[in-house]
Design a protein around this motif. Structure first.
Motif, PDB file in Angstrom:
ATOM      1  N   PHE A 107       0.834  -1.200   0.000  1.00  0.00           N
ATOM      2  CA  PHE A 107       0.000   0.000   0.000  1.00  0.00           C
ATOM      3  C   PHE A 107       0.872   1.255   0.000  1.00  0.00           C
ATOM      4  O   PHE A 107       0.585   2.225  -0.700  1.00  0.00           O
ATOM      5  CB  PHE A 107      -0.917   0.009   1.235  1.00  0.00           C
ATOM      6  N   GLY A 108       1.952   1.220   0.776  1.00  0.00           N
ATOM      7  CA  GLY A 108       2.825   2.382   0.854  1.00  0.00           C
ATOM      8  C   GLY A 108       3.489   2.697  -0.473  1.00  0.00           C
ATOM      9  O   GLY A 108       3.471   3.839  -0.935  1.00  0.00           O
ATOM     10  N   THR A 109       4.084   1.689  -1.107  1.00  0.00           N
ATOM     11  CA  THR A 109       4.833   1.934  -2.340  1.00  0.00           C
ATOM     12  C   THR A 109       3.923   2.111  -3.548  1.00  0.00           C
ATOM     13  O   THR A 109       4.225   2.901  -4.448  1.00  0.00           O
ATOM     14  CB  THR A 109       5.820   0.789  -2.616  1.00  0.00           C
ATOM     15  N   ARG A 110       2.802   1.376  -3.569  1.00  0.00           N
ATOM     16  CA  ARG A 110       1.951   1.380  -4.753  1.00  0.00           C
ATOM     17  C   ARG A 110       0.904   2.489  -4.756  1.00  0.00           C
ATOM     18  O   ARG A 110       0.538   3.009  -5.810  1.00  0.00           O
ATOM     19  CB  ARG A 110       1.249   0.027  -4.880  1.00  0.00           C
ATOM     20  N   TRP A 111       0.396   2.829  -3.581  1.00  0.00           N
ATOM     21  CA  TRP A 111      -0.684   3.823  -3.562  1.00  0.00           C
ATOM     22  C   TRP A 111      -0.284   5.118  -2.864  1.00  0.00           C
ATOM     23  O   TRP A 111      -0.420   6.208  -3.421  1.00  0.00           O
ATOM     24  CB  TRP A 111      -1.938   3.252  -2.897  1.00  0.00           C
ATOM     25  N   LEU A 112       0.228   5.009  -1.649  1.00  0.00           N
ATOM     26  CA  LEU A 112       0.436   6.211  -0.850  1.00  0.00           C
ATOM     27  C   LEU A 112       1.571   7.091  -1.367  1.00  0.00           C
ATOM     28  O   LEU A 112       1.389   8.307  -1.558  1.00  0.00           O
ATOM     29  CB  LEU A 112       0.702   5.823   0.610  1.00  0.00           C
ATOM     30  N   ILE A 113       2.752   6.522  -1.564  1.00  0.00           N
ATOM     31  CA  ILE A 113       3.920   7.337  -1.929  1.00  0.00           C
ATOM     32  C   ILE A 113       3.711   8.111  -3.228  1.00  0.00           C
ATOM     33  O   ILE A 113       4.077   9.295  -3.305  1.00  0.00           O
ATOM     34  CB  ILE A 113       5.185   6.468  -1.973  1.00  0.00           C
ATOM     35  N   PRO A 114       3.116   7.523  -4.293  1.00  0.00           N
ATOM     36  CA  PRO A 114       2.891   8.327  -5.501  1.00  0.00           C
ATOM     37  C   PRO A 114       1.989   9.541  -5.281  1.00  0.00           C
ATOM     38  O   PRO A 114       2.068  10.516  -6.032  1.00  0.00           O
ATOM     39  CB  PRO A 114       2.236   7.330  -6.469  1.00  0.00           C
ATOM     40  N   ARG A 115       1.128   9.504  -4.258  1.00  0.00           N
ATOM     41  CA  ARG A 115       0.216  10.611  -3.991  1.00  0.00           C
ATOM     42  C   ARG A 115       0.733  11.551  -2.900  1.00  0.00           C
ATOM     43  O   ARG A 115       0.196  12.652  -2.728  1.00  0.00           O
ATOM     44  CB  ARG A 115      -1.157  10.050  -3.576  1.00  0.00           C
ATOM     45  N   LEU A 116       1.742  11.119  -2.173  1.00  0.00           N
ATOM     46  CA  LEU A 116       2.220  11.887  -1.025  1.00  0.00           C
ATOM     47  C   LEU A 116       2.748  13.279  -1.385  1.00  0.00           C
ATOM     48  O   LEU A 116       2.604  14.204  -0.570  1.00  0.00           O
ATOM     49  CB  LEU A 116       3.301  11.090  -0.281  1.00  0.00           C
ATOM     50  N   PRO A 117       3.362  13.495  -2.558  1.00  0.00           N
ATOM     51  CA  PRO A 117       3.796  14.855  -2.885  1.00  0.00           C
ATOM     52  C   PRO A 117       2.670  15.886  -2.797  1.00  0.00           C
ATOM     53  O   PRO A 117       2.910  17.046  -2.443  1.00  0.00           O
ATOM     54  CB  PRO A 117       4.318  14.720  -4.318  1.00  0.00           C
ATOM     55  N   ASP A 118       1.445  15.466  -3.109  1.00  0.00           N
ATOM     56  CA  ASP A 118       0.306  16.380  -3.008  1.00  0.00           C
ATOM     57  C   ASP A 118       0.080  16.813  -1.562  1.00  0.00           C
ATOM     58  O   ASP A 118      -0.169  17.998  -1.277  1.00  0.00           O
ATOM     59  CB  ASP A 118      -0.954  15.709  -3.557  1.00  0.00           C
ATOM     60  N   PHE A 119       0.184  15.845  -0.636  1.00  0.00           N
ATOM     61  CA  PHE A 119       0.017  16.186   0.791  1.00  0.00           C
ATOM     62  C   PHE A 119       1.124  17.131   1.254  1.00  0.00           C
ATOM     63  O   PHE A 119       0.856  18.125   1.938  1.00  0.00           O
ATOM     64  CB  PHE A 119       0.037  14.908   1.632  1.00  0.00           C
ATOM     65  N   LEU A 120       2.370  16.825   0.888  1.00  0.00           N
ATOM     66  CA  LEU A 120       3.496  17.638   1.323  1.00  0.00           C
ATOM     67  C   LEU A 120       3.468  19.021   0.673  1.00  0.00           C
ATOM     68  O   LEU A 120       3.956  19.995   1.256  1.00  0.00           O
ATOM     69  CB  LEU A 120       4.809  16.928   1.009  1.00  0.00           C
ATOM     70  N   LYS A 121       2.887  19.121  -0.522  1.00  0.00           N
ATOM     71  CA  LYS A 121       2.740  20.423  -1.164  1.00  0.00           C
ATOM     72  C   LYS A 121       1.746  21.282  -0.391  1.00  0.00           C
ATOM     73  O   LYS A 121       1.953  22.499  -0.222  1.00  0.00           O
ATOM     74  CB  LYS A 121       2.274  20.238  -2.607  1.00  0.00           C
ATOM     75  N   GLN A 122       0.680  20.641   0.099  1.00  0.00           N
ATOM     76  CA  GLN A 122      -0.327  21.365   0.873  1.00  0.00           C
ATOM     77  C   GLN A 122       0.163  21.697   2.280  1.00  0.00           C
ATOM     78  O   GLN A 122      -0.269  22.687   2.870  1.00  0.00           O
ATOM     79  CB  GLN A 122      -1.609  20.534   0.971  1.00  0.00           C
ATOM     80  N   HIS A 123       1.071  20.851   2.815  1.00  0.00           N
ATOM     81  CA  HIS A 123       1.544  21.023   4.191  1.00  0.00           C
ATOM     82  C   HIS A 123       3.067  20.928   4.196  1.00  0.00           C
ATOM     83  O   HIS A 123       3.645  19.959   4.692  1.00  0.00           O
ATOM     84  CB  HIS A 123       0.924  19.964   5.102  1.00  0.00           C
ATOM     85  N   SER A 124       3.704  21.933   3.642  1.00  0.00           N
ATOM     86  CA  SER A 124       5.161  21.914   3.459  1.00  0.00           C
ATOM     87  C   SER A 124       5.922  21.958   4.784  1.00  0.00           C
ATOM     88  O   SER A 124       7.120  21.670   4.828  1.00  0.00           O
ATOM     89  CB  SER A 124       5.593  23.097   2.593  1.00  0.00           C
ATOM     90  N   ASP A 125       5.235  22.311   5.874  1.00  0.00           N
ATOM     91  CA  ASP A 125       5.907  22.381   7.178  1.00  0.00           C
ATOM     92  C   ASP A 125       5.904  21.040   7.896  1.00  0.00           C
ATOM     93  O   ASP A 125       6.498  20.909   8.972  1.00  0.00           O
ATOM     94  CB  ASP A 125       5.224  23.417   8.069  1.00  0.00           C
ATOM     95  N   LEU A 126       5.253  20.017   7.313  1.00  0.00           N
ATOM     96  CA  LEU A 126       5.165  18.714   7.963  1.00  0.00           C
ATOM     97  C   LEU A 126       6.166  17.734   7.353  1.00  0.00           C
ATOM     98  O   LEU A 126       6.510  17.819   6.183  1.00  0.00           O
ATOM     99  CB  LEU A 126       3.759  18.127   7.833  1.00  0.00           C
TER     100      LEU A 126
END
Length: 319
Positions: A107-126
């Motif tokens: 789940f981490g490599t196939r689903w979450l990590i490809p989408r994680l840049p979007d989260f970090l873009k929204q919350h660059s301080d995390l």
């Protein structure tokens, strides 16, 4: 609460014990802690006096832990490690802007990590730190804020919320699909099936759900995890039952193709799990909201994710 000071030795005493236990020598312990041999000796003597037990046996050849000393030193080492980690976390993250996440590898490599840049873009301080494991997470020992796991709810001291379902579809290489004429026929003696160790009944259930008789004789290759199972299917070794969202890349590239549009009915499910004491932690709340928003946006897009609806007894999708 009144605490007997006898039960709370100083950090200096405990550090001296820990260093001496690991190094097996007052001299080497003194070198590690940058103090004198005499200082280590005095700290150990004071600790033994406070506890009323002998922790070391002294001899001309050096020092050796007693039986009770060995047990106590092991527990002290664990406590000191916890204190060091706590201090390191405070120093490196004074504003509480880190999420320590335990996630299933696939789940981490196939689903979450490809989408994680979007989260970090929204919350660059995390900052998101990852631990990947198949086994249940030890929240306290591993200092985990969130776990994403495909197990049933009921983790001690934690709250579980349904995240997404895991309906699986029969997939194989295009070459094998052509050889099978794009069909799964139970009476086909050349039908090679691939199975997952953690889903031993998946194929039997899939055949039964479709009103098909399970092949009585076939050589099924069993794999330990989704990653090797996916590679095996792509290499043409057989037909595997795999969730679309874990093999979306292979389906888009054409290295895998679906043999049937009928998924498994009794799929597993992924859950968002967090310790109760962390459920109000702001980074966890932000991450949780982003996860559910992302799934909500994708749930009607079969090429992105196949999200099963919440089942009876599961929490609603929205947090």
């Amino acid at each position: 609460m009144n605490v007997d000071k006898k039960l709370l030795p100083s950090i200096s005493m405990l550090a001296a014990l820990d260093a001496t236990a690991r190094k097996g020598s007052f001299t080497r312990a003194a070198e590690e802690l940058s103090v004198t041999h005499g200082a280590i000796s005095r700290q150990i003597q004071a600790l033994e006096s406070q506890l009323g037990v002998s922790l070391f046996v002294r001899s001309a050849r050096g020092v050796q832990l007693t039986e009770i000393g060995e047990k106590y030193a092991a527990e002290v080492n664990s406590v000191l490690s916890t204190l060091r980690n706590a201090s390191l976390n405070v120093i490196s993250d004074p504003k509480g802007s880190t999420i320590d996440l335990s996630v299933m590898p696939a789940f981490g490599t196939r689903w979450l990590i490809p989408r994680l840049p979007d989260f970090l873009k929204q919350h660059s301080d995390l900052t998101v730190n990852f631990v990947t494991r198949h086994a249940s997470t030890r929240f306290e020992e591993d200092h985990i804020d969130v776990a994403i796991h495909n197990c049933e709810p009921g983790w001690a001291g934690a709250e579980s919320t349904f995240l997404l379902g895991e309906p699986a579809y029969p997939v194989c290489s295009p070459e094998l699909s052509q050889r099978l004429s794009g069909q799964i026929l139970p009476d086909d003696p050349d039908l090679p099936l691939l199975g997952l160790k953690s889903r031993p009944d998946a194929w039997r259930d899939w055949f039964a759900e479709g009103g098909l008789e399970e092949p009585h004789e076939h050589n099924m290759m069993i794999f330990e995890n989704f990653s090797t199972l996916t590679h095996a299917a792509g290499a043409g070794l057989g037909v595997a039952l795999l969730p679309r969202f874990l093999v979306n890349m292979e389906l888009e590239r054409g290295t895998l193709t679906e043999l049937s549009k009928r998924p498994t009915a009794n799929e597993m499910a992924y859950y968002f799990i967090t310790p109760r004491k962390k459920k109000a932690y702001e980074p966890v709340l932000l991450f949780r909201r982003w996860l559910y928003d992302t799934i909500e946006k994708e749930k009607n897009d079969d090429t992105a994710i196949n999200v099963a609806p919440a089942r009876s007894g599961d929490a609603e999708l929205r947090p």
